[in-house]
Design a protein around this motif. Structure first.
Motif, mmCIF file in Angstrom:
data_model
loop_
_atom_site.group_PDB
_atom_site.id
_atom_site.type_symbol
_atom_site.label_atom_id
_atom_site.label_comp_id
_atom_site.label_asym_id
_atom_site.label_seq_id
_atom_site.Cartn_x
_atom_site.Cartn_y
_atom_site.Cartn_z
ATOM 1 N N GLU A 13 0.845 -1.201 0.000
ATOM 2 C CA GLU A 13 0.000 0.000 0.000
ATOM 3 C C GLU A 13 0.879 1.248 0.000
ATOM 4 N N PRO A 14 0.321 2.373 -0.506
ATOM 5 C CA PRO A 14 1.062 3.640 -0.385
ATOM 6 C C PRO A 14 1.268 4.007 1.084
ATOM 7 N N LEU A 15 2.212 4.912 1.357
ATOM 8 C CA LEU A 15 2.410 5.364 2.739
ATOM 9 C C LEU A 15 1.195 6.181 3.181
ATOM 10 N N GLU A 16 0.933 6.168 4.487
ATOM 11 C CA GLU A 16 -0.182 6.929 5.051
ATOM 12 C C GLU A 16 0.401 8.063 5.889
ATOM 13 N N VAL A 17 -0.074 9.278 5.644
ATOM 14 C CA VAL A 17 0.378 10.373 6.500
ATOM 15 C C VAL A 17 -0.587 10.441 7.684
ATOM 16 N N GLN A 18 -0.054 10.185 8.877
ATOM 17 C CA GLN A 18 -0.881 10.074 10.091
ATOM 18 C C GLN A 18 -0.524 11.171 11.089
ATOM 19 N N ASP A 19 -1.468 11.424 11.991
ATOM 20 C CA ASP A 19 -1.193 12.282 13.144
ATOM 21 C C ASP A 19 -0.745 11.384 14.278
ATOM 22 N N ARG A 20 0.393 11.684 14.877
ATOM 23 C CA ARG A 20 0.887 10.842 15.971
ATOM 24 C C ARG A 20 1.298 11.698 17.152
ATOM 25 N N GLU A 21 1.394 11.067 18.300
ATOM 26 C CA GLU A 21 1.925 11.754 19.485
ATOM 27 C C GLU A 21 3.420 12.002 19.291
ATOM 28 N N ILE A 22 3.894 13.125 19.774
ATOM 29 C CA ILE A 22 5.341 13.366 19.752
ATOM 30 C C ILE A 22 5.986 12.375 20.721
ATOM 31 N N PRO A 23 7.004 11.613 20.251
ATOM 32 C CA PRO A 23 7.593 10.603 21.142
ATOM 33 C C PRO A 23 8.427 11.234 22.262
ATOM 34 N N GLU A 24 8.614 10.471 23.326
ATOM 35 C CA GLU A 24 9.447 10.912 24.462
ATOM 36 C C GLU A 24 10.811 10.242 24.338
ATOM 37 N N PRO A 25 11.888 10.986 24.537
ATOM 38 C CA PRO A 25 13.210 10.341 24.484
ATOM 39 C C PRO A 25 13.435 9.458 25.698
ATOM 40 N N GLY A 26 13.858 8.224 25.467
ATOM 41 C CA GLY A 26 14.182 7.308 26.561
ATOM 42 C C GLY A 26 15.611 7.548 27.030
ATOM 43 N N PRO A 27 16.097 6.738 27.985
ATOM 44 C CA PRO A 27 17.482 6.885 28.454
ATOM 45 C C PRO A 27 18.458 6.790 27.278
ATOM 46 N N GLY A 28 19.401 7.707 27.226
ATOM 47 C CA GLY A 28 20.413 7.691 26.164
ATOM 48 C C GLY A 28 19.924 8.233 24.838
ATOM 49 N N GLN A 29 18.684 8.730 24.814
ATOM 50 C CA GLN A 29 18.140 9.231 23.535
ATOM 51 C C GLN A 29 17.944 10.740 23.571
ATOM 52 N N VAL A 30 17.813 11.309 22.371
ATOM 53 C CA VAL A 30 17.430 12.717 22.248
ATOM 54 C C VAL A 30 16.147 12.788 21.421
ATOM 55 N N LEU A 31 15.379 13.841 21.669
ATOM 56 C CA LEU A 31 14.225 14.129 20.811
ATOM 57 C C LEU A 31 14.677 15.197 19.820
ATOM 58 N N VAL A 32 14.524 14.888 18.536
ATOM 59 C CA VAL A 32 14.962 15.820 17.486
ATOM 60 C C VAL A 32 13.741 16.387 16.776
ATOM 61 N N HIS A 33 13.669 17.712 16.718
ATOM 62 C CA HIS A 33 12.623 18.383 15.939
ATOM 63 C C HIS A 33 13.172 18.508 14.521
ATOM 64 N N LEU A 34 12.638 17.672 13.631
ATOM 65 C CA LEU A 34 13.238 17.581 12.296
ATOM 66 C C LEU A 34 12.936 18.818 11.458
ATOM 67 N N GLU A 35 13.946 19.218 10.704
ATOM 68 C CA GLU A 35 13.792 20.317 9.739
ATOM 69 C C GLU A 35 13.660 19.758 8.330
ATOM 70 N N THR A 36 14.399 18.678 8.066
ATOM 71 C CA THR A 36 14.431 18.071 6.729
ATOM 72 C C THR A 36 14.666 16.570 6.841
ATOM 73 N N CYS A 37 14.304 15.845 5.773
ATOM 74 C CA CYS A 37 14.747 14.448 5.628
ATOM 75 C C CYS A 37 14.754 14.123 4.145
ATOM 76 N N GLY A 38 15.856 13.600 3.649
ATOM 77 C CA GLY A 38 15.949 13.218 2.242
ATOM 78 C C GLY A 38 15.210 11.910 1.985
ATOM 79 N N LEU A 39 14.837 11.730 0.735
ATOM 80 C CA LEU A 39 14.201 10.475 0.299
ATOM 81 C C LEU A 39 15.244 9.665 -0.453
ATOM 82 N N CYS A 40 15.727 8.603 0.197
ATOM 83 C CA CYS A 40 16.735 7.719 -0.400
ATOM 84 C C CYS A 40 16.012 6.562 -1.079
ATOM 85 N N HIS A 41 16.619 6.019 -2.115
ATOM 86 C CA HIS A 41 16.000 4.861 -2.786
ATOM 87 C C HIS A 41 15.837 3.694 -1.807
ATOM 88 N N THR A 42 16.680 3.640 -0.795
ATOM 89 C CA THR A 42 16.544 2.602 0.244
ATOM 90 C C THR A 42 15.186 2.684 0.940
#
Ligand SMILES: NC(=O)c1ccc[n+]([C@@H]2O[C@H](COP(=O)([O-])OP(=O)(O)OC[C@H]3O[C@@H](n4cnc5c(N)ncnc54)[C@H](O)[C@@H]3O)[C@@H](O)[C@H]2O)c1
Ligand SMILES: [Zn+2]
Ligand SMILES: [Zn+2]
Length: 336
Positions: A11-40
């Protein structure tokens, strides 16, 4: 927040509304500005490979943004840092691969946008140890393609052990190839760009390719052998046939660097030719955090150009179609 989610491989991708995740131990929460679309990401969304991700998941491994929150115990990042979230989202740091500069081979690794949710969303959590700082002077827009397309081809050129003035054939001048050809030049190579779209070859010439070959119009093997053969052939087009052409275009002592990951995973090469010509066949998977830091530094110094167009996340499915049709100028980058 918005997230583009793979719910099924058919199926095609679905654009959904989700809760902003919480960073766990050792993690950071990143407010994304951009993301490239790789063939991968397209291979991931379609379940093309033997090891498959588990839907639902959020693709994207060229995410760039600002650290907004620190999880427990994080001391190496500060709120406000601009960071990239690459394919190598986490590695153990202790195995023989990690401690010998080969962290991309770590068996404990977790891949962004595959095993853990990636950058096709407005906020992402990531391992503080494996995000990579984006230096001032490198924009969030340019940093995105560098985070996979850049680091992968930079590393692929390193493992090819290129000697200046050797010929490097780049098969596929797309997202990866347009950067790969620039690294080949920086490292002293004479570059042959190969693609099936004239626009991509015009781009290759503009970026400094010494020769170009349209494989839809002429036999790339004959064309490259007429130049004396390639010392390095880097394969960035997802088709086994292209790997075979790249192999056959090599000179004696040549190195075939396998980077693309076609769904049909078997190529056929001559053992006799491999032995008699002393050919090396090398697989190369992304790059380390240090490789990415070097890629960012080269860009900051003005040595590379990123060719890309911006898109909105709502356009994710049409963007995928455009990449598959070869209709994009090198890379598409989602801007949030
Ligand atoms: N090994 C790794 O670490 C790694 C990292 C990133 C991407 N990849 C893989 O690399 C591949 C390329 O990714 P991309 O994002 O650059 O894709 P892309 O779609 O942007 O580029 C592919 C290019 O190949 C060209 N092409 C298609 N058929 C061709 C042919 N017969 N001969 C020559 N060129 C041809 C296309 O016109 C396009 O320009 C994918 O399979 C991707 O999964 C591997
Ligand atoms: Zn990628
Ligand atoms: Zn490890």
């Amino acid at each position: 927040m918005k997230a583009a989610v793979v719910t099924s491989f058919t199926e095609p991708l679905e654009v959904q509304d989700r809760e902003i995740p919480e960073p766990g131990p050792g993690q950071v929460l990143v407010h994304l500005e951009t993301c490239g679309l790789c063939h991968t990401d397209i291979h991931a969304a379609r379940g093309d490979w033997p090891v498959k991700p588990s839907p639902p998941f959020v693709p994207g491994h060229e995410g760039v943004g600002i650290v907004e929150k620190l999880g427990e115990g994080v001391t190496n990042r500060t709120v406000g840092d601009r960071v990239a979230i690459p394919w190598l989202g986490y590695a153990c740091g202790e195995c023989r691969f990690c401690i010998s500069g080969r962290e991309t081979l770590c068996e404990q690794q977790k891949n962004s946008g595959y095993a853990v949710d990636g950058g096709f969303e407005e906020y992402a959590v990531a391992s503080a140890s494996h995000v990579v700082a984006v230096p001032d002077g490198v924009s969030a827009f340019d940093a995105a393609p560098l985070t996979c397309a850049g680091v992968t081809t930079y590393k692929a050129m390193k493992v090819a052990s290129l000697v200046p003035t050797e010929k490097v054939a780049i098969f596929g001048v797309g997202g990866l190839g347009h950067l790969g050809l620039q690294y080949a030049r920086i490292m002293g190579g004479v570059v042959i760009g190969v693609d099936v779209e004239d626009e991509k070859l015009d781009l290759a010439t503009e970026l400094g390719a010494d020769y170009v070959v349209n494989a839809a119009k002429e036999d790339p093997v004959a064309a490259i052998q007429a130049l004396g053969g390639a010392d390095v052939a880097m394969v960035l087009a997802a088709s086994p046939r292209v790997f075979e052409q790249a192999f056959s275009s090599l000179a004696r002592g040549g190195r075939l660097v396998c980077v693309a990951l076609p769904k049909d995973e078997t190529m056929s090469v001559s053992i006799f030719e491999t032995v008699l010509k002393g050919i090396s066949i090398i697989g190369s998977i992304v790059g380390t955090r240090q490789d990415l830091a070097e890629v960012f530094e080269l860009h900051r110094l003005g040595r590379t150009r990123v060719i890309a167009e911006g898109r909105k996340l709502d356009q994710v499915n049409e963007s995928i179609e455009a990449v598959l049709a070869g209709r994009v100028p090198a890379r598409l980058v989602f801007e949030y």
